[in-house]
Each structure stands twice: as C-alpha cells, then as structure tokens.
Design an enzyme around this catalytic site. Structure first.
Site, PDB file in Angstrom:
ATOM      1  N   CYS A 122     152.642   7.168 -81.679  1.00 57.95           N
ATOM      2  CA  CYS A 122     151.357   7.302 -80.979  1.00 57.95           C
ATOM      3  C   CYS A 122     151.600   7.747 -79.522  1.00 57.95           C
ATOM      4  CB  CYS A 122     150.600   5.988 -81.094  1.00 57.95           C
ATOM      5  SG  CYS A 122     148.902   6.115 -80.534  1.00 57.95           S
ATOM      6  N   GLN A 123     151.113   6.978 -78.554  1.00 60.61           N
ATOM      7  CA  GLN A 123     151.353   7.341 -77.152  1.00 60.61           C
ATOM      8  C   GLN A 123     152.860   7.354 -76.871  1.00 60.61           C
ATOM      9  OE1 GLN A 123     150.469   4.285 -74.310  1.00 60.61           O
ATOM     10  NE2 GLN A 123     149.685   5.731 -72.782  1.00 60.61           N
TER      11      GLN A 123
END
Lengths: 405, 355
Positions: free
Chosen positions: A192-193
């Site tokens: 994800c991030q």
C-alpha cells in the site's frame, strides 16, 4: 404490468386454505380461492416480503443473538491478538522496530525480504492470524522475512518528514539487514503506502535493492473516479482539502480522522450494514473472532506524523509528483526511471482504496526489463484475508523471487 | 376484507417496527454490555469514550433505521401501483418530497440556530465593544426572505445559507468586525473577533455540507425505488428484510460515492473541513491566551521544544553516521598504510638480503 401469480406466498396460502380448521365453514373452496387471488393483488408487499418470512428471520436472528452473547461473554481482548507468527526484535530506532520472523525452514532463501507497510493502520495485517497470514505462508515457503513496525507517533514526532522515514528508518533497516546477512542487496516488499515508499527508496538506493515487490501500491494519484483520491484533492487541491491548514491546526493527524475517512468511502456498508450483519455470525465463535480481529486492526490506527502527512498528501495526492519525477525526499530527487531491478507489481482488481489503474501506471515510468504484473480478484483488504488469495499470493511471490536469486 | 387487509398491514408494520427497535436495542445492550463487563473489564478504561461512541453510533443508527423504514413504507405504497400499472412515479415523488420537507425542517433548524447563537455573540460583543444594533435589522429581513426562498431544492438552501452570511452578515456587521480594533484589549478582542469569524465560516460551511448530505439521502432513496421497481419487473423479489437493508446500503453508498466525485460537492465538503481546521486554529489562539494568563505552558511552546529536539536528534544521528563512516575510512586507510609499510619493509628487507 405484472401478474399476481408471481407473488404466491406460503403464509397467505396457508391462512386462506379451506382446510384450516378455524375458518368459517360457510366459505366454499372456490370462494377461498377467489379470496386468495384478491389478497395477492391487495397485499403485494406481503407477497414480496412475507410476514411469515420476516417472523422466521427474526426468530432465527434471536436464536443467533442468544448464542452470540454466550460466545461474546467468553471472549477477552487477548483472544483477538493480531500478529500470530513468532518473531524477534532485531533493531530499534526512535519508535520504530524491525522484526525478524523466525524462519520455519532449515535453509531459507539467502536474500531476506523486508516488508515495508503503510503508516496507516498497524502492519500486522500481513500476519493477522495463524490461518490468515501472508507472513506465515511466506515463511513456510522458505523466505527469511523482516518487517518494519512504525509504532505510534506522538506529538513529539510531529516534525518527522518523509526524509526521516525513507532516507532514515527504511535505509537504516536495510543497512542493518545487509550488514547482518553480509549482503549487498535485499528484497523489498512494499504494501500500500509502504509500496509507494519502497518505490521511492528503490529509486534513491537501487544499489541496495535486489528485487522489488509492490502490493496494492498507489503510483498515479490522479484518479478522478476514486473517492479517496478525489477527497484527497487530486483534482481540486486545497479546495478539497487544505492540508497545510489541517496539519497546522491538528499537529499530527489523528488515526480516528483517517478511520472516519475510510469508513466514509462506503458509509452505509462499512459504518452500519456491517454491524447489522454481525448478529448473523454471532453463533460461530470462529467467525466472531475473525470479525473482532478485523475490527481491532481497523480501529487500531496510529496518528500520522504531521509533516509526513503534509508532504505525502501535497506531493503525492495533490501534486501527483511521483510519476512526474518531482518528489524530493530530503535533498534527493525520486526518479522512477532509476528502477532497473526486477519488479513484481501485485494489485487487487476490486480495490476501492487504490484503484488498479493507479498501480498499473508503474510500468510506464520504470526502466527495468524484468517487470511482472499480477492481479487478484479481490478488494484491498481481501489481499490479506481472502482464503483464495492466501493460497495463491505467497507462492506467486516466492516463485518469482526464487527465479531471481 | 378491508379490515383483514388493514390488519395484515398493521401486523407487517408492527414486525418492521419491532425489528428496527429490536436491532437498535440489541446494539444498545451490546455496547452497554461491552462497557460494563465486570470480570475482566477489557474496556473499563475507556468507559466515558465508549458511552459517547455508543450514543453517537446509536443516534446514527436510529436515523438510518428510521430512513430505511420510511423507504420501506414508501415501497409498500408504490408496489401496488406498479403492479396494477398505475402511476407509481407520482407516489414516489410524494415520498421524495416528504423527505425533502423533513430535510428543509432540519435546514431551517440549523439556520435558526445560526441566528440565535450569532445573536448571542453579537450581544456579548456589543457589551465589550459598544457596537450598535447594525446586525438585528438584516436578521429580521432575513427571516422573511427565508420563507420565500425555501423551495425544497437543496441548492436553494445552500444559496440561502450563503446569502444569509454573505449579504446580511458580511455587508453589515461582518465588515465592521473585520476593522482594526482600538484600546488596551485590542489584541484579545482581535483574536476573539477572528475566532467568531472562523466560527461563522464553519457554521456556514457546515450547513451547506449537511444540505448536500441530506440531498444525497433523498437521491439514494430515489435510486433505491428505481432499483426495487426494476427488480420487481424482472421478477427478482426481495425475500428478506436483511436483503432489503443490504440493497439499500449498497445503493446508498454508490450514490454517495458518485456525489462526492463531483467537484461542486467536493468543494462544499472541502470548505467544511477547511473551515473546521481554521476554527480550530483560532480556538487554539484563544486557548493560548488563557493558558498564558494562568502561567501554563503553551501548545506552541511544546511544539517548539519538540521541533528543537527533533532537529537536534536528526543532527546527532547524522553526526554519528558521519563519524562511523570516518572511522571506517580511517581503518581502511590505516590498514592500507600498514599493509603498505609492511610491504615496503619487506621489500627493503629483501633488498638488504639480496645485497
């Protein structure tokens, strides 16, 4: 126009049946038949969603509730602990901790994998529970796995920037693993991030990354059909969200605010419907545990260090600078064309947080000749918890790595 | 027959009522239960927060269930007309109108509250600064205008709300509020006035945002009815109350998502969030004045301290890294020097031997 015969209903059929003992005897069967027809026309609501069905549904629900309360009363917080696989703390700096999971095979692959998770929520989603753990599956398949836990930033960490996270913490963890294992390079798995961070890191330090795996990682942030990106200001900038004002007023961005933002992507389904459905599973202790573990993970949200949030939102969401080659991490410029190492890009086809197009954009900006992309037919969270994905994803990663060691 | 029909409908309504009330009650009990378990007290420390959360959650759920029930009732009315080929759209419009009227009442209430609280502020500031009654007349005018402008269209409410603040407030009292203040209490009053300004902006933005949210509710209701009709036409009946709720939730979320991908709505939401942040900043300024007067440490001072520590820590880390690097370099240099010296000695030695 609709015909009444579509709406036969067992309760009406039963009640209006001439065989029912307490019905007035002077009504002939034909009369009852006629009456049934009239009822069906006049009571379309009941023939769609019957009183009998509703009563039955309610009775079943009550039974489940009774059993559920029994189950709930036995459970305690420790029953829903997250992070099942045994691990050791191998490095600590400020509030971050680097874990090494205990290998479960005699001879794991020589080059370890460092998992870089998002700053949002806790990283133990990758190790949610014994039978739903990406980490456990990777260990079983012979990987040596490290994971960075970012900890819970407090107000004292408000000034941490992306420079501290990427040039500082990630780089120090990578160096630690390299030194400990006497290796030039390690494998990175960014989620994800954390995937976006891994892309930045790998472009800044390509000499330290052997293989790069990114999972549900946003790359192109200009996504006008994605609610999260739109709210983040991908088209309107500060008019949609004045990040400077927000950070100036709040300092750190509260985890609860982010929770609310994520819930408000599907407010009915995530905020209400989910809990209305909960009684349906209350009779099963296993299902309750799964549900509560997810609840714990969802709402165990660390605050975001203010300056990091400011830069991430402004440069990535609002400025879309990653693909433009304009992101500065400290005094270093991120250029995705520096990514020459083998890359495996994993994405979720039904992701409502990171649209597939956002992840798929990566291919246009990297110069590696070894680029693999693989999708899974689930949503963002399904990548960690879906049984099917947990069966297919770990071998995909391990097989890909084995051919590149 | 009519009586029977009525009885059935009453019974059905009773069941729906029982269901909605029960589910609310179940949740209320569940939260109470979680908050009061005495054996292990897993949530004992968060009892006040839990109570707040419970009430917020239940309020929200109550509202949602009421809305679902209203939709459910609407469907009961619309379906016979759909089946008999009658004009169901009229009934649906009536329900949508009914919801809009409810929304109008809410909006009216918010505006009224704005006026009341603003009036209180104004009275207070009158005492402090000897302001005149400039604001009362436009407020009186506004009450009349509002009645005429309430057309049931959500954008009209937003316009009306903006009109209220921009025209009646800004052009009279508002502009006066922004002028420089005199006297020894100048600084304090300046902060107070700016805080009021931020509060005013927040209220304006909040009402606009609430109107958008309520409008989305009405639109999701319309979308639900369309969906139910299209299902019924295909013979795909809704079988259970749970299924009804699920369909409702999915449709409501789709409408919500689409609405907030539109820039005009995003701007209204953004204005609300930004006004919230701005108001908080102003609040902090006032709070700092208060803390200062109490000889307490200020938030800004703590932040400043944290920043200094952060910068020092970063510098220290860098120095340590540089030092470690220098040490390594030195070791390499000295070891290579050592090797060189040893090699030279060896060479000289062998030279001597040779000689």
């Amino acid at each position: 126009m609709m015909t009444s015969h579509c709406y036969s209903h067992p309760l009406i059929d039963h009640c209006l049946s001439p065989t029912v003992a307490n019905f007035p005897p002077h009504f002939s069967p034909e009369c009852w038949h006629l009456l049934q027809g009239v009822f069906r026309i006049m009571l379309p609501f009941l023939t769609q969603m019957g009183l009998e069905d509703t009563t039955h549904e309610y009775t079943e629900l009550t039974q489940k509730l009774v059993k559920g309360i029994e189950n709930l009363s036995r459970l305690r917080e420790e029953d829903i602990e997250i992070g099942a696989s045994p691990k050791d703390v191998v490095y600590q700096e400020d509030k971050i901790t680097l874990y090494r999971f205990k290998p479960v095979v005699k001879k794991p692959l020589a080059v370890p994998v460092l998992i870089v998770y998002a700053l949002v929520n806790r990283p133990f989603m990758v190790d949610l529970q014994e039978n739903r753990s990406l980490v456990a599956n990777l260990l079983k398949l012979g990987l040596d796995v490290y994971l960075i836990d970012w900890g819970y930033p407090t107000r004292a960490d408000r000034w941490l920037t992306l420079d501290d996270y990427i040039n500082g913490y990630i780089d120090n963890c990578v160096d630690f693993i390299r030194e400990t294992n006497q290796l030039e390079k390690v494998n990175l798995l960014g989620v994800c991030q954390g995937g976006t961070f891994s892309l930045c890191y790998s472009s800044l330090y390509p000499e330290k990354v052997k293989n790069l795996i990114v999972m549900v990682a946003p790359v192109d942030f200009n996504m006008p059909n994605s609610l999260l990106n739109m709210r983040g200001g991908c088209t309107l900038g500060a008019e949609a969200l004045d990040v400077d004002l927000m950070v100036d007023s709040l300092g750190n961005i509260p985890g609860d605010y982010l929770n609310l933002e994520f819930l408000m992507l599907k407010p009915r389904q995530l905020g209400i419907q989910k809990y209305l459905d909960f009684p349906e599973i209350m009779d099963s202790e296993d299902k309750i545990l799964n549900f509560l573990r997810m609840e714990k993970w969802i709402f165990d949200s660390p605050d975001q260090a203010g300056e990091t949030y400011r830069q991430f939102m402004k440069d990535f969401y609002q400025g879309n600078k990653l693909i433009k080659g304009e992101v500065m991490i400290g005094d270093k410029q991120v250029n995705l064309s520096n990514l020459t190492m083998p890359i495996l890009n994993l994405y979720a086809e039904k992701d409502h947080l990171v649209p597939p197009e956002s992840s798929l954009a990566l291919q246009q900006y990297v110069t590696t000749k070894d680029y693999t992309v693989q999708s899974f037919p689930v949503g963002h969270i399904g990548m960690y918890v879906s049984g099917k994905v947990q069966r297919d994803l770990p071998p995909t990663i391990v097989d890909w790595l084995k051919t590149r060691m | 027959m009519t009586n029977n029909n009525k009885n059935w409908s009453n019974m059905a309504s009773e069941v729906v009522n029982t269901w909605t009330e029960t589910s609310t009650q179940v949740w209320r009990n569940w939260f109470d239960f979680m908050g009061t378990v005495s054996t292990a007290k897993p949530f004992g420390d968060v009892q006040p927060e839990l109570d707040k959360f419970t009430h917020r959650y239940l309020d929200n759920q109550d509202l949602w269930l009421r809305f679902v029930k209203l939709s459910f009732d609407a469907w009961k009315d619309i379906f016979p007309q759909l089946e008999s080929g009658g004009d169901w759209t009229k009934t649906m419009s009536q329900y949508a109108q009914k919801m809009r009227e409810q929304l109008d009442n809410v909006s009216h209430g918010n505006l009224q509250m704005n006026q009341d609280v603003a009036q209180m502020w104004q009275l207070y500031l009158q005492q402090v600064q000897k302001f005149t009654q400039l604001w009362l007349d436009p407020m009186g005018l506004h009450l009349g205008t509002m009645g005429k402008a309430a057309t049931g269209n959500s954008s009209a409410w937003i316009e009306l709300n903006n009109l209220y603040w921009n025209l009646f407030y800004e052009e009279s009292f508002g502009s006066l509020m922004q002028s420089p203040i005199l006297g020894p209490t100048r600084e304090f009053n300046g902060k107070l006035v700016r805080s009021f300004e931020a509060w005013k902006n927040l209220n304006q933005a909040s009402v606009n945002y609430q109107v958008v949210l309520a409008d989305i509710q009405v639109r999701s209701f319309e979308a639900l009815m369309q969906n139910l009709i299209s299902r019924a036409e295909k013979g795909e009946a809704i079988q259970t109350w749970k299924q009804f709720q699920q369909v409702w939730s999915e449709i409501a979320d789709d409408v919500f998502g689409e609405a907030f991908c539109q820039e005009e709505n995003l701007k209204i939401r953004g204005a609300f969030l930004n006004a919230l942040s701005a108001y908080r900043l102003e609040q902090q300024q006032l709070m700092e004045l208060f803390l200062q007067s109490m000889n307490m440490p200020l938030r800004s001072e703590v932040d400043e301290m944290h920043k200094t520590i952060y910068e020092l820590r970063k510098e220290l880390k860098q120095l340590k890294k540089d030092l470690a690097q220098k040490n390594v370099q030195q070791e390499v240099t000295s070891s290579s020097k050592g090797t060189k010296t040893a090699t030279t000695n060896k060479a000289e030695k062998s030279k001597g031997t040779d000689a």
